[in-house]
Design an enzyme around this catalytic site. Structure first.
Site, PDB file in Angstrom:
ATOM      1  N   LYS A 207      11.336  98.130 -63.335  1.00  0.00           N
ATOM      2  CA  LYS A 207      12.318  99.170 -63.670  1.00  0.00           C
ATOM      3  C   LYS A 207      11.606 100.514 -63.839  1.00  0.00           C
ATOM      4  O   LYS A 207      12.009 101.515 -63.285  1.00  0.00           O
ATOM      5  CB  LYS A 207      13.059  98.769 -64.952  1.00  0.00           C
ATOM      6  CG  LYS A 207      14.092  99.773 -65.407  1.00  0.00           C
ATOM      7  CD  LYS A 207      14.859  99.263 -66.608  1.00  0.00           C
ATOM      8  CE  LYS A 207      15.731 100.378 -67.173  1.00  0.00           C
ATOM      9  NZ  LYS A 207      16.523  99.957 -68.324  1.00  0.00           N
ATOM     10  N   GLU A 213       0.865  95.119 -65.947  1.00  0.00           N
ATOM     11  CA  GLU A 213       0.703  93.846 -65.243  1.00  0.00           C
ATOM     12  C   GLU A 213       1.177  93.962 -63.794  1.00  0.00           C
ATOM     13  O   GLU A 213       0.496  93.532 -62.855  1.00  0.00           O
ATOM     14  CB  GLU A 213       1.530  92.738 -65.927  1.00  0.00           C
ATOM     15  CG  GLU A 213       1.030  92.321 -67.288  1.00  0.00           C
ATOM     16  CD  GLU A 213       1.636  93.118 -68.420  1.00  0.00           C
ATOM     17  OE1 GLU A 213       2.089  94.277 -68.176  1.00  0.00           O
ATOM     18  OE2 GLU A 213       1.663  92.620 -69.557  1.00  0.00           O
ATOM     19  N   GLY A 268      16.219  95.518 -68.597  1.00  0.00           N
ATOM     20  CA  GLY A 268      15.407  94.595 -67.798  1.00  0.00           C
ATOM     21  C   GLY A 268      15.903  93.159 -67.894  1.00  0.00           C
ATOM     22  O   GLY A 268      16.028  92.453 -66.890  1.00  0.00           O
ATOM     23  N   ARG A 269      16.231  92.715 -69.082  1.00  0.00           N
ATOM     24  CA  ARG A 269      16.619  91.308 -69.277  1.00  0.00           C
ATOM     25  C   ARG A 269      18.043  91.015 -68.812  1.00  0.00           C
ATOM     26  O   ARG A 269      18.494  89.887 -68.879  1.00  0.00           O
ATOM     27  CB  ARG A 269      16.408  90.909 -70.735  1.00  0.00           C
ATOM     28  CG  ARG A 269      17.047  91.840 -71.761  1.00  0.00           C
ATOM     29  CD  ARG A 269      16.508  91.544 -73.158  1.00  0.00           C
ATOM     30  NE  ARG A 269      16.973  92.485 -74.174  1.00  0.00           N
ATOM     31  CZ  ARG A 269      16.379  93.622 -74.486  1.00  0.00           C
ATOM     32  NH1 ARG A 269      15.296  94.005 -73.833  1.00  0.00           N
ATOM     33  NH2 ARG A 269      16.843  94.393 -75.449  1.00  0.00           N
ATOM     34  N   GLU A 354      14.393  89.046 -77.047  1.00  0.00           N
ATOM     35  CA  GLU A 354      14.078  90.470 -76.913  1.00  0.00           C
ATOM     36  C   GLU A 354      15.294  91.294 -77.359  1.00  0.00           C
ATOM     37  O   GLU A 354      15.152  92.393 -77.877  1.00  0.00           O
ATOM     38  CB  GLU A 354      13.696  90.802 -75.461  1.00  0.00           C
ATOM     39  CG  GLU A 354      12.912  92.093 -75.325  1.00  0.00           C
ATOM     40  CD  GLU A 354      12.236  92.248 -73.972  1.00  0.00           C
ATOM     41  OE1 GLU A 354      11.048  91.913 -73.847  1.00  0.00           O
ATOM     42  OE2 GLU A 354      12.903  92.708 -73.027  1.00  0.00           O
ATOM     43  N   HIS A 385      12.159  62.396 -74.207  1.00  0.00           N
ATOM     44  CA  HIS A 385      10.923  61.639 -74.412  1.00  0.00           C
ATOM     45  C   HIS A 385       9.820  62.520 -74.962  1.00  0.00           C
ATOM     46  O   HIS A 385       8.638  62.147 -74.922  1.00  0.00           O
ATOM     47  CB  HIS A 385      10.502  60.988 -73.094  1.00  0.00           C
ATOM     48  CG  HIS A 385      11.550  60.059 -72.579  1.00  0.00           C
ATOM     49  ND1 HIS A 385      11.612  58.724 -72.959  1.00  0.00           N
ATOM     50  CD2 HIS A 385      12.622  60.271 -71.777  1.00  0.00           C
ATOM     51  CE1 HIS A 385      12.662  58.163 -72.378  1.00  0.00           C
ATOM     52  NE2 HIS A 385      13.292  59.075 -71.667  1.00  0.00           N
ATOM     53  N   LYS A 505       2.233  97.137 -75.458  1.00  0.00           N
ATOM     54  CA  LYS A 505       1.799  97.707 -74.166  1.00  0.00           C
ATOM     55  C   LYS A 505       0.850  98.879 -74.408  1.00  0.00           C
ATOM     56  O   LYS A 505      -0.202  98.995 -73.774  1.00  0.00           O
ATOM     57  CB  LYS A 505       3.000  98.224 -73.376  1.00  0.00           C
ATOM     58  CG  LYS A 505       3.923  97.172 -72.835  1.00  0.00           C
ATOM     59  CD  LYS A 505       5.013  97.856 -71.988  1.00  0.00           C
ATOM     60  CE  LYS A 505       6.099  96.913 -71.570  1.00  0.00           C
ATOM     61  NZ  LYS A 505       7.194  97.562 -70.860  1.00  0.00           N
TER      62      LYS A 505
HETATM   63  O1  F6P Z   1       8.557  93.059 -71.909  1.00  0.00           O
HETATM   64  C1  F6P Z   1       9.058  94.330 -72.157  1.00  0.00           C
HETATM   65  C2  F6P Z   1       9.725  94.891 -70.975  1.00  0.00           C
HETATM   66  O2  F6P Z   1       9.973  96.226 -71.258  1.00  0.00           O
HETATM   67  C3  F6P Z   1      10.992  94.133 -70.623  1.00  0.00           C
HETATM   68  O3  F6P Z   1      12.091  94.559 -71.331  1.00  0.00           O
HETATM   69  C4  F6P Z   1      11.063  94.363 -69.163  1.00  0.00           C
HETATM   70  O4  F6P Z   1      11.939  93.449 -68.580  1.00  0.00           O
HETATM   71  C5  F6P Z   1       9.618  94.182 -68.778  1.00  0.00           C
HETATM   72  O5  F6P Z   1       8.901  94.823 -69.811  1.00  0.00           O
HETATM   73  C6  F6P Z   1       9.221  94.730 -67.437  1.00  0.00           C
HETATM   74  O6  F6P Z   1       9.453  96.104 -67.348  1.00  0.00           O
HETATM   75  P1  F6P Z   1       9.500  96.813 -65.950  1.00  0.00           P
HETATM   76  O7  F6P Z   1      10.611  96.222 -65.156  1.00  0.00           O
HETATM   77  O8  F6P Z   1       9.728  98.263 -66.247  1.00  0.00           O
HETATM   78  O9  F6P Z   1       8.185  96.591 -65.264  1.00  0.00           O
END
Ligand code: F6P
Length: 541
Positions: A207, A213, A268-269, A354, A385, A505
């Site tokens: 987003k 990452e 995002g979620r 979240e 199990h 972050k």
């Molecule tokens: O984990 C925190 C977060 O901000 C989430 O809400 C989001 O889905 C994720 O990082 C990834 O963010 P982006 O889509 O901006 O890379």
């Protein structure tokens, strides 16, 4: 409305119910009301939801509905669907429901024709996925794409991977999707080492296009591709982006003609039904993706229009509040009886935790009660199990959702009937248990008998659908989105920001140079300083 819902008479009334509730047993609730099972079963779109095996009486249910009225749930639902800026800490609308509005709907928010923009992106996604699926879109050497690799994390990963796995029975056999999320280099290695770069397409999903990452994985994926294809022009045929930030996409080197946008009003979620679901659309095709959106929309309409006492997501959200805030439950188990839903609990962890892992109210005051359950789970029968023992005979209150399907995606011998007999048996065993009298009547050794008693009274909700389809998956996700919304509304928290994650972050970025030795390592707390010293020693820095 009193300023804080937790100060209201409705809240106190529920506290009164909770104090008396240890004496209530599901055996008695069912014994005194032979119609309870049918009476407390409701339908939302294609989902049949039996909430009769929950620890609720009619008084508790009507008190919960009264609490929802007091909290202004109906007004909050209307505000969300209308695009009001209910995400106050980021001054944003919350409009994931607009992602699944039909083309002929109308919604203009902040001067933006939302429906037209949503459908324009869907059209571009459809055209792109048609080309990839048909082989018209080729890689740099002219070969067709065989593997789509989604790079993203959090909401830019969990929704796509969960839905891809859930809908595998509907995917094209010609294309495999893989998902890289972790910055652990082993994730990138394992997902790429056996691939041919010439037939691999990366979808970089972020987003913000600023997530460490994702950008690191995307950079290394580009290096991997160019090491083989040895031509920068190859990037345009092997990389597309999904983001709200065109400038950063361009800075990264992806042609914005190959970018699929979404909007700051999609959290995002909550973003799977946006362009974030592009890998899923490539896998299942645009028509079945549209079926998934229609499934979401059917539940959205139910949530938006049904009175609270018949509104299934609202009722389930309220029952969760009852357990969490009034009866002291800490966690909530998600137990899908479908191997295809093996990532569903992980997906719901982000959606619910979240969203509702918050401890201040919208007005900035600290909450004075429990919020946000710990969501966890695995598909049955595997979980039976592993951890079910603790739910059956442990000391904790763990409400559990059982999700099952009358028809399997693959019917092999009598397996599905056996599978579902476990599904139905478990909720009965959890609710009604086995008394000492029953155990003794079986001639059990008196020394062992107490160990074989099952107290029962463990609450469950059963969600039964005809078959796991794209539409049903959309319905299930929307159901849990609105459950989460209902809980956040009662708790008066902001379910749409995530400042806690943002802090982590920032701190990781600050620490990174200390690990590589490019900056001094000793200005943190004594624990962190020591750990970094040990790490640097092993790494020879
Ligand atoms: O984990 C925190 C977060 O901000 C989430 O809400 C989001 O889905 C994720 O990082 C990834 O963010 P982006 O889509 O901006 O890379």
């Amino acid at each position: 409305m009193s300023e804080h819902v937790s100060d209201s008479a409705e809240w106190q009334s529920l506290q009164g119910h909770a104090e008396k509730f240890s004496a209530v047993h599901l055996r008695d609730l069912f014994g005194s009301d032979p119609g309870r099972g049918e009476r407390l079963t409701a339908k939302v779109a294609g989902l049949t939801v039996d909430y009769s095996k929950n620890l609720v009486t009619d008084e508790v249910l009507s008190s919960l509905v009264a609490l929802a009225e007091r909290a202004g749930l109906r007004e909050r639902i209307a505000a969300m669907f209308a695009g009001e800026h209910i995400n106050v800490t980021e001054d944003r609308a919350v409009l994931h429901t607009a992602l699944r509005l039909p083309r002929d709907a109308t919604l203009v928010v902040d001067g933006q024709d939302i429906v037209a923009e949503v459908h324009e992106v869907l059209r571009r996604m459809g055209s792109f996925s048609d080309k990839v699926r048909s082989g018209e879109w080729t890689g740099h050497t002219g070969q067709r794409i065989k593997t789509v690799v989604n790079i993203g994390i959090g909401g830019s990963d969990l929704g796509p991977v969960m839905a891809y796995e859930a809908l595998k029975a509907y995917k094209t056999p010609d294309i495999e999707c893989r998902f890289i999320s972790n910055i652990d280099p082993t994730d990138l290695y394992e997902k790429t080492h056996d691939l041919d770069p010439a037939t691999t397409l990366f979808i970089i999903v972020s987003k913000t296009f600023g997530t460490q990452e994702t950008l690191t994985n995307a950079t290394e994926a580009r290096n991997w591709l160019l090491a083989s294809l040895k031509d920068d022009a190859a990037v345009a045929k092997h990389f597309v982006a999904v983001s709200t930030n065109a400038q950063r996409v361009a800075d990264f080197g992806i042609d914005t003609a190959n970018m699929f946008g979404f909007w700051d009003w999609v959290g995002g979620r909550y973003s799977l039904p946006s362009a974030v679901g592009l890998s899923v659309m490539v896998a299942i095709g645009r028509e079945q993706f549209a079926d998934m959106l229609a499934g979401y929309h059917a539940v959205d309409e139910h949530f938006r229009t049904e009175p609270l006492e018949r509104n299934v997501p609202a009722l389930l959200g309220l029952i969760n509040v009852w357990y969490d805030t009034f009866l002291g439950a800490q966690s909530h188990a998600i137990l899908p009886y479908s191997q295809y839903l093996h990532r569903f609990a992980a997906y719901l962890q982000q959606l619910t935790m979240e969203s509702n892992g918050k401890s201040v109210r919208l007005d900035g005051s600290p909450v004075t009660f429990q919020t946000g359950e710990v969501y966890w789970g695995e598909p049955g029968t595997n979980g039976q199990h592993a951890f079910y023992q603790l739910i059956h005979q442990g000391t904790k209150l763990i409400p559990a959702d059982f999700i099952g399907f009358a028809r399997p995606n693959h019917d092999i011998g009598g397996m599905h009937d056996l599978f579902m007999s476990n599904f139905f048996a478990q909720t009965g065993a959890l609710a009604f248990g086995r008394t000492l009298d029953q155990v003794e009547a079986e001639g059990t050794d008196p020394a062992v008998a107490p160990h074989r008693v099952m107290q029962g009274n463990h609450p469950t909700t059963t969600i039964l659908a005809d078959k796991l389809t794209p539409s049903i998956l959309g319905q299930l996700i929307a159901l849990y989105e609105h459950i989460t919304f209902t809980e956040g509304t009662i708790w008066q928290i902001n379910s749409f920001d995530q400042w806690g994650v943002e802090l982590g972050k920032v701190m990781a970025n600050q620490l990174a140079p200390k690990l590589t030795g490019s900056s001094a390592a000793a200005d943190d707390d004594s624990s962190t300083n020591n750990l970094i010293k040990l790490y640097r020693a092993v790494r020879g820095r």
